[in-house]
Write a protein that holds these residues in place. Structure first.
Motif, mmCIF file in Angstrom:
data_model
loop_
_atom_site.group_PDB
_atom_site.id
_atom_site.type_symbol
_atom_site.label_atom_id
_atom_site.label_comp_id
_atom_site.label_asym_id
_atom_site.label_seq_id
_atom_site.Cartn_x
_atom_site.Cartn_y
_atom_site.Cartn_z
ATOM 1 N N GLY A 56 0.802 -1.218 0.000
ATOM 2 C CA GLY A 56 0.000 0.000 0.000
ATOM 3 C C GLY A 56 0.837 1.271 0.000
ATOM 4 N N PHE A 57 2.153 1.141 -0.143
ATOM 5 C CA PHE A 57 3.030 2.301 -0.258
ATOM 6 C C PHE A 57 4.283 1.877 -1.020
ATOM 7 N N TRP A 58 5.041 2.851 -1.481
ATOM 8 C CA TRP A 58 6.274 2.594 -2.218
ATOM 9 C C TRP A 58 7.419 2.581 -1.215
ATOM 10 N N PRO A 59 7.938 1.422 -0.865
ATOM 11 C CA PRO A 59 9.007 1.372 0.122
ATOM 12 C C PRO A 59 10.321 1.917 -0.426
ATOM 13 N N LEU A 85 16.485 -1.798 -2.868
ATOM 14 C CA LEU A 85 16.199 -0.382 -2.744
ATOM 15 C C LEU A 85 15.468 0.070 -3.995
ATOM 16 N N ARG A 86 14.866 1.258 -3.937
ATOM 17 C CA ARG A 86 14.244 1.800 -5.147
ATOM 18 C C ARG A 86 15.292 1.875 -6.242
ATOM 19 N N ASP A 104 8.594 -1.775 -5.856
ATOM 20 C CA ASP A 104 7.735 -1.087 -6.826
ATOM 21 C C ASP A 104 6.792 -0.134 -6.091
ATOM 22 N N PRO A 105 6.028 0.685 -6.809
ATOM 23 C CA PRO A 105 5.223 1.734 -6.154
ATOM 24 C C PRO A 105 4.196 1.261 -5.125
#
Length: 136
Positions: A56-59, A85-86, A104-105
């Motif tokens: 539910g969020f982009w880590p 990591l992103r 992912d987002p």
């Protein structure tokens, strides 16, 4: 109005006799909503090439490992997890087929390819994995 603010997040602090403003409460909640959030959990591999884990969020980062704590066996180049990591997924090599964990987002995706000894195994069927995700 609040007399002071907290050092870390700059939240409003009220002293006895201070008036309360709704705007100050709303500002506090907005700042807290933007602060780092850490989520931990587990998933069971389904054996598919990829499995998405919805957060539910982009880590900003995700650490995933098999329940026994195994992340990578470097000699056989088999990956069971790692720190993603992103824009920096866990990979066994530069080959996209060797991705183990990718952020992912809306969460992260884990991958498995069990056709060889040198392959990602972040989603082995029936295997339990644990993760730690940080929103930032």
């Amino acid at each position: 109005m609040a007399t002071n603010r907290t050092e870390q997040y700059g939240l409003h602090l009220w002293e006895p006799g201070d008036d309360f403003l709704r705007e100050e409460f709303n500002e506090n909640f907005s700042r807290l909503d933007l602060s780092a959030r850490v989520v931990s959990g587990s998933y069971t591999g389904n054996g598919a090439a990829g499995q998405h884990i919805e957060l539910g969020f982009w880590p900003a980062s995700v650490l995933a490992a098999r329940e026994d704590g195994e992340i990578t066996v470097s000699l056989s180049r088999t990956g069971y997890g790692g720190l993603a990591l992103r824009d920096r997924p866990v990979k066994l090599s530069v080959n996209d087929q060797d991705t183990v964990v990718a952020v992912d987002p809306s969460g992260f995706t884990v991958f498995s390819r069990e056709s060889s000894n040198q392959s990602p195994r972040g989603n082995q069927s029936g295997v339990r994995y644990h993760f730690l995700a940080v929103q930032g």
